[in-house]
Design an enzyme around this catalytic site. Structure first.
Site, PDB file in Angstrom:
ATOM      1  N   GLU A  35     -10.962  -3.890 -11.921  1.00 46.09           N
ATOM      2  CA  GLU A  35     -10.061  -4.603 -11.442  1.00 46.09           C
ATOM      3  C   GLU A  35     -10.922  -4.793 -10.409  1.00 46.09           C
ATOM      4  OE1 GLU A  35      -6.997  -2.182 -10.783  1.00 46.09           O
ATOM      5  OE2 GLU A  35      -4.830  -4.006 -10.730  1.00 46.09           O
ATOM      6  N   GLY A  88      -9.615   6.106  -5.833  1.00 43.30           N
ATOM      7  CA  GLY A  88      -9.267   7.164  -6.048  1.00 43.30           C
ATOM      8  C   GLY A  88      -9.440   7.257  -7.143  1.00 43.30           C
ATOM      9  N   ALA A  89      -9.008   6.696  -8.205  1.00 47.35           N
ATOM     10  CA  ALA A  89      -9.178   6.169  -9.944  1.00 47.35           C
ATOM     11  C   ALA A  89      -8.657   4.534 -10.299  1.00 47.35           C
ATOM     12  CB  ALA A  89      -7.938   7.261 -10.150  1.00 47.35           C
ATOM     13  N   MET A  90      -8.883   4.586 -11.389  1.00 47.66           N
ATOM     14  CA  MET A  90      -9.111   3.091 -12.537  1.00 47.66           C
ATOM     15  C   MET A  90      -7.631   2.687 -13.768  1.00 47.66           C
ATOM     16  SD  MET A  90      -8.837  -0.423 -11.874  1.00 47.66           S
ATOM     17  CE  MET A  90      -7.492  -0.870 -13.395  1.00 47.66           C
ATOM     18  N   GLU A  91      -7.423   2.655 -14.041  1.00 49.42           N
ATOM     19  CA  GLU A  91      -6.441   2.416 -15.012  1.00 49.42           C
ATOM     20  C   GLU A  91      -6.075   2.120 -15.878  1.00 49.42           C
ATOM     21  OE1 GLU A  91      -5.309   1.237 -12.361  1.00 49.42           O
ATOM     22  OE2 GLU A  91      -4.033  -0.661 -12.932  1.00 49.42           O
ATOM     23  N   GLU A 120      -2.189   6.937 -12.008  1.00 49.45           N
ATOM     24  CA  GLU A 120      -2.937   6.248 -13.669  1.00 49.45           C
ATOM     25  C   GLU A 120      -1.842   6.437 -14.523  1.00 49.45           C
ATOM     26  OE1 GLU A 120      -4.748   4.193 -11.653  1.00 49.45           O
ATOM     27  OE2 GLU A 120      -5.228   5.461  -9.792  1.00 49.45           O
ATOM     28  N   HIS A 167       0.709   4.168 -14.597  1.00 44.97           N
ATOM     29  CA  HIS A 167      -0.114   2.335 -15.224  1.00 44.97           C
ATOM     30  C   HIS A 167      -0.406   2.099 -16.977  1.00 44.97           C
ATOM     31  CE1 HIS A 167      -0.997   0.372 -11.377  1.00 44.97           C
ATOM     32  NE2 HIS A 167      -1.691   1.749 -10.490  1.00 44.97           N
ATOM     33  N   GLU A 226       1.050  -1.954  -8.519  1.00 47.41           N
ATOM     34  CA  GLU A 226       0.881  -1.194  -7.726  1.00 47.41           C
ATOM     35  C   GLU A 226       1.909  -0.517  -7.089  1.00 47.41           C
ATOM     36  OE1 GLU A 226      -2.057   0.275  -7.973  1.00 47.41           O
ATOM     37  OE2 GLU A 226      -2.825  -1.137  -8.923  1.00 47.41           O
TER      38      GLU A 226
END
Ligand SMILES: [Zn+2]
Length: 1023
Positions: A315, A446-449, A482, A485, A504
């Site tokens: 992303e 921070g993180a990715m869903e 996450e 999401h 978001e």
């Protein structure tokens, strides 16, 4: 995606204020200094993509794909422009306080969804309504929405004019081989739609390269002679196409146009609508050395053995770096992934693993059971270990490098509980059979869903046994975000990045809501409140943008990942939920997820679902209400003033904003949502506070008398207002001071009560505001004022500082309070604080680090220790050997706080080179170094000297670049610095001059400059 850095703040008091009341004030929302471009934006953004009828008839192939939306993006069209007549109309309307936006709704009933009151609120009478309408005319003319900006920075920038009447011939660019590339747009044509991808990936972790074999099944939507899709940095070696018409596989030539990362296959004969095609591509590429695409990473275990791994971050625009694809969120398809690996490694992807094929080390994953956007595809090759748990038929697992397995328990427990919460809340069970949460040693966000395979930075997922509540709070927040999401973003996806807030803003709002319900001990309410204050500060800039905004370039896609999409998005959802009755919000969300499951949406779809969920007869479109919040940047300032002590007027249906105004006062025990102009007559009301608990996204000015009444009330008894309301008064007062609406003497007058304040939110808000001013004075080297400001802050909080304990503390809220207080105190050399921190550090060393420093005090203790030469070297050694990343980050911040210039230069170089300090920490290091006087000039020089290397690591427009620019320039307040910053970024041209964050930085410096000019004399007099 979740951005990495959160400022964490906490709640304490949840008690209701002791008195509330209907009151006797006139509310006039002001509309002063409204920038022209704000209205124009609202006009254009309302209907952003309109087909111009003067444009030549379109080949369906030229229509950019947008699956369900009524909007068409047409090649060659610019923004609409107003003709003279419309512009005149607009000017007159503005004079009357009406907006262009409301013109189209002129005949709609003048009621709004807010005409129905919250359960505890009284309903306006018919007489009230009449009074309201009459009054509204008067009020409307008086109504001024303040675009929250001092006149001195106002710039008049109209929308660019476009020549929409002249047909534009397609000017096809040249492909890399010199042939014309058959497409001219950033967005792909709608003529071909992918249905399914078979992906085979063969990563070689020795050479850091990979080969791939991609088979895409697709259907032809409109007759066309070309297939256009994305590919970036892939060396395509073979391409085959097969269709019923072609009857057999044939070799074709792929054309590439690198500036837009597109490839195309041209056909001599037309492909017909309804046909099916299969495109097969073989390619090779390097594993990326940055943080996107298919990238390599490494970690060293406690025995010093280094392992490498490969992971993905797609992303928003990087799936195309791992496989050729239709890399837009609306092109959803199914995926089947196969990955080869060496022995000793394991692989992960979105779906469960099927089998080890033929004894070869080629792992196959199930075909995805859902249609996915390309940015959600993910795969990992690594030597991780995991722990798992079954939750409602979903296998939840948390993966990490083997050394950190013991740090995964908190994440597993939290994810499992939240998965159940979301399953129930959304009334729709999570779609896949497994859910992996993976801590990646090198990870920028921070993180990715990614669906079924959520990736995290280690500090966002791993929690040590001696962790503080604040660390747990951060990890739980990221997991909650996450997981949300998986529904909002993955199951239902925005059609294009201009609606990114649907992903978001929603995930951010749900993260706070779910934690508040499931983990009340983590006290995330104050964290959310502080986030809303931050969002207001960011959105106050003229260079801010509407939540929904046109996105036309790759850089603009990256720039959408900002405070407006996340924080303002979440703030307005809270405001909406707080003003809808009962379960309407949740019912609307359930309906939205049910209706659009597996599809793409635009914002209007969400509002429609929320409107349909209305259960009472008073239907009104949520959309109408929310338009003003989505299509305009900024937020309103409501001004309250007494009118002979009798009449109250709350302007809610303003010309430019639909504001759900709430209030409390000193005589009624209820919170009111004010929906209309009301003529209730109430006597003897002493004070009034609007925006109860700060759930609304606006600020309020009470006038001299109103502020005085509130300050008097607080001085008598602080518990007349909730801690959120007290924090909100402090925030609003400082915001008004920046506008020049209140004097700094009034600010100080409000802060007089703070000696009696013990709650986290008001204290941290006051501290943060005062510290900002302190830092500005410090950077200007106003030495006399710096000393007085320091004395003022320490004096105001002295008793509270001295009350803080230094042992283990269990309450998250108290941890936040004491860490904020003590960090400020130590940075201002409060003797008690420095002495205690030094003592704790000594005990830590003497016990050979077995006597733990409480987690919330670690950063402070290490920072004080690193002030001495000896201490800095010790902390550096500890940093080099520490394995627990949350602790390691605090040591890094301590190292970066040094005022020794040689060390500052060393640490900036170390982080840029990725030696000793991981490059992913560069934004954190820059913001920490910039805080100090010695560091802030170094970081600015460093950026200028190393710009090309920085944008190699972090793309132009990315969150990391935004953060670096903001933290480096936000404390400048002189013309010389303004000129320097402007000069530097102008010289960059396509390497970054167009970024919105540059405009924000310049505006911030101008605001600082104005604030200084206005307030320095007052400071000298009053402080
Ligand atoms: Zn997110």
């Amino acid at each position: 995606m979740c951005e990495a850095i959160h400022v964490i703040r906490f709640p304490l008091c949840l008690s209701l204020p002791s008195h509330f009341h209907f009151c006797t004030f006139v509310c006039v929302a002001e509309r002063a200094n409204l920038p022209r471009n704000m209205i124009e934006n609202s006009m254009f953004e309302e209907e952003p993509d309109v087909v111009d009828l003067t444009f030549p008839a379109l080949d369906p192939d030229e229509v950019v794909y947008e699956p369900r939306s009524s909007r068409l993006l047409v090649r060659g069209l610019g923004e609409n422009e107003l003709d003279e007549e419309e512009e005149d109309y607009e000017s007159s309307a503005r004079l009357l306080g009406m907006s262009f936006m409301n013109r189209s709704s002129a005949h709609r009933p003048s009621s709004s969804p807010y005409t129905r009151q919250a359960p505890s609120c009284s309903r306006p009478s018919a007489r009230t309504m009449v009074v309201c309408v009459l009054f509204l005319v008067i009020v409307a003319s008086m109504t001024m929405v303040l675009y929250f900006l001092p006149g001195c920075t106002f710039t008049r920038t109209g929308c660019p004019k476009s020549n929409s009447t002249t047909p534009i011939d397609p000017a096809y660019p040249n492909s890399t081989n010199g042939e014309l590339f058959p497409w001219t747009e950033l967005r792909l044509p709608a003529s071909i739609r992918p249905l399914h991808y078979d992906l085979t990936l063969n990563p070689d972790l020795k050479t850091m390269t990979f080969t791939g074999h991609t088979v895409i099944s697709m259907s032809v939507q409109h007759n066309t002679k070309r297939i256009v899709l994305h590919s970036a940095e892939l060396n395509i070696t073979k391409t085959l196409v097969m269709s019923a018409v072609l009857s057999s596989q044939c070799d074709v030539t792929v054309l590439e146009y690198k500036p837009r990362q597109q490839i195309a296959v041209k056909f001599t004969e037309e492909l017909k609508a309804g046909q099916h095609l299969v495109l097969t591509l073989d390619y090779s590429a390097n594993l990326s050395h940055n943080y996107d695409g298919f990238y390599n990473s490494s970690h060293t275990d406690k025995n010093g053995v280094k392992s490498v791994l490969a992971a993905t971050q797609f992303e928003p625009l990087a799936a195309r770096k791992a496989f050729p694809c239709f890399d837009e969120p609306a092109f959803k398809a199914t995926f089947l992934v196969k990955i080869s690996r060496e022995s000793g490694y394991m692989t992960l992807s979105n779906m469960p693993k099927v089998t080890l094929l033929n004894g070869l080390l080629l792992d196959e994953f199930e075909k995805s059971s859902v249609n996915m956007s390309t940015y959600l595809v993910a795969f990992i090759v690594a030597n991780f270990t995991s722990i798992s748990e079954n939750v409602s038929d979903t296998l939840v697992s948390v993966y990490s490098v083997p050394d950190k397995k013991e740090h995964t328990r908190f994440a597993l427990k939290t994810a499992s509980k939240l998965l159940q919460f979301y399953n129930n809340f959304f009334d729709k069970t999570y779609s896949l059979k497994k859910l992996d949460l993976v801590a990646i040693p090198d990870f920028l966000a921070g993180a990715m869903e990614n669906w079924g395979l959520i990736t995290f930075r280690e500090t966002s997922l791993l929690v040590g046994n001696n962790s503080s509540r604040l660390e747990q709070q951060l990890v739980a927040s990221v997991i909650a975000h996450e997981l949300a999401h998986q529904w909002f973003g993955n199951l239902v996806t925005m059609s294009w990045w201009n609606d990114l807030w649907l992903n978001e803003g929603f995930a951010t709002y749900m993260q706070y809501m779910s934690l508040q319900r499931e983990f009340p001990e983590l006290d995330t309410d104050n964290l959310f409140l502080a986030m809303r204050f931050r969002a207001l500060a960011k959105d106050a800039l003229n260079s801010s943008h509407p939540v929904i905004v046109k996105v036309d370039t790759a850089e603009q896609v990256l720039e959408m990942f900002d405070s407006v999409s996340y924080e303002k998005g979440a703030s307005i959802l809270l405001m909406l939920n707080a003003s809808l009755p009962g379960e309407q919000f949740r019912k609307g969300i359930i309906e939205y997820l049910r209706k659009f499951s597996g599809l793409n949406t635009v914002t209007e779809d969400l509002w429609n679902s929320l409107t349909q969920a209305e259960v009472t007869p008073q239907h009104q479109s949520v959309s109408e209400m929310m338009k003003s919040w989505m299509l305009q940047k900024g937020f309103p300032l409501i001004t309250v003033s007494r009118s002979k002590g009798q009449l109250i007027v709350f302007c809610t249906i303003l010309s430019l904003w639909h504001i759900p105004v709430t209030y409390v006062n000193d005589s009624l025990l209820t919170c009111y949502i004010i929906l209309f102009v009301s003529d209730n007559l109430i006597n003897n009301v002493k004070w009034l506070k609007l925006n109860y608990r700060n759930t609304g996204f606006y600020i309020v000015h009470y006038g001299d008398e109103g502020w005085k009444a509130l300050i008097d009330a607080l001085n008598q008894n602080i518990s007349v207002l909730t801690h959120e309301d007290r924090a909100s008064l402090i925030h609003n007062m400082f915001a008004l001071s920046r506008l020049g609406r209140v004097t700094f003497r009034q600010v100080l007058s409000l802060l007089n009560y703070i000696s009696n304040e013990t709650d986290t939110a008001p204290v941290t808000e006051a501290l943060s505001q005062l510290t900002t001013i302190y830092k500005l004075l410090d950077k200007r080297q106003e030495l006399g004022l710096v000393a007085r400001m320091k004395a003022y802050i320490l004096n105001r909080f002295d008793s509270l500082i001295c009350k803080q304990t230094w042992g283990e503390e269990l309450s998250a809220s108290k941890q936040k309070l004491r860490s904020a207080l003590l960090e400020s105190a130590c940075s201002l050399d409060h003797p008690y604080c420095v002495q205690n921190a030094t003592e704790l550090y000594k005990q830590y060393l003497e016990s050979n680090r077995t006597k733990q420093i409480p987690g919330d005090l670690q950063r402070l203790v290490f920072t004080v220790a690193a002030r001495s030469d000896e201490g800095w070297v010790q902390v550096l050694q500890m940093y080099a050997h520490a394995t627990y990343d949350a602790e390691k980050r605090k040591m890094l911040q301590a190292l970066a706080s040094t005022q020794d210039t040689r060390r500052i230069v060393w640490i900036l170089k170390a982080v840029l080179n990725g030696e000793t300090v991981q490059t992913q920490e560069l934004p954190l290091v820059f913001s920490t170094v910039s805080n100090g006087f010695a560091g802030h000039l170094f970081t600015w020089n460093f950026i200028q000297e190393n710009w090309n290397r920085l944008i190699e690591k972090f793309p132009v427009g990315s969150s990391a670049i935004q953060s670096i620019i903001t933290s480096t320039t936000s404390q400048f307040s002189t013309q010389a610095h303004l000129d320097q910053v402007q000069g530097f970024f102008t010289s960059l041209k396509e390497r970054g001059s167009q970024m919105r964050v540059v405009q924000e930085a310049l505006e911030t410096i101008r605001l600082n400059q104005c604030w200084m000019d206005r307030n320095l004399p007052a400071f000298r007099q009053w402080l």
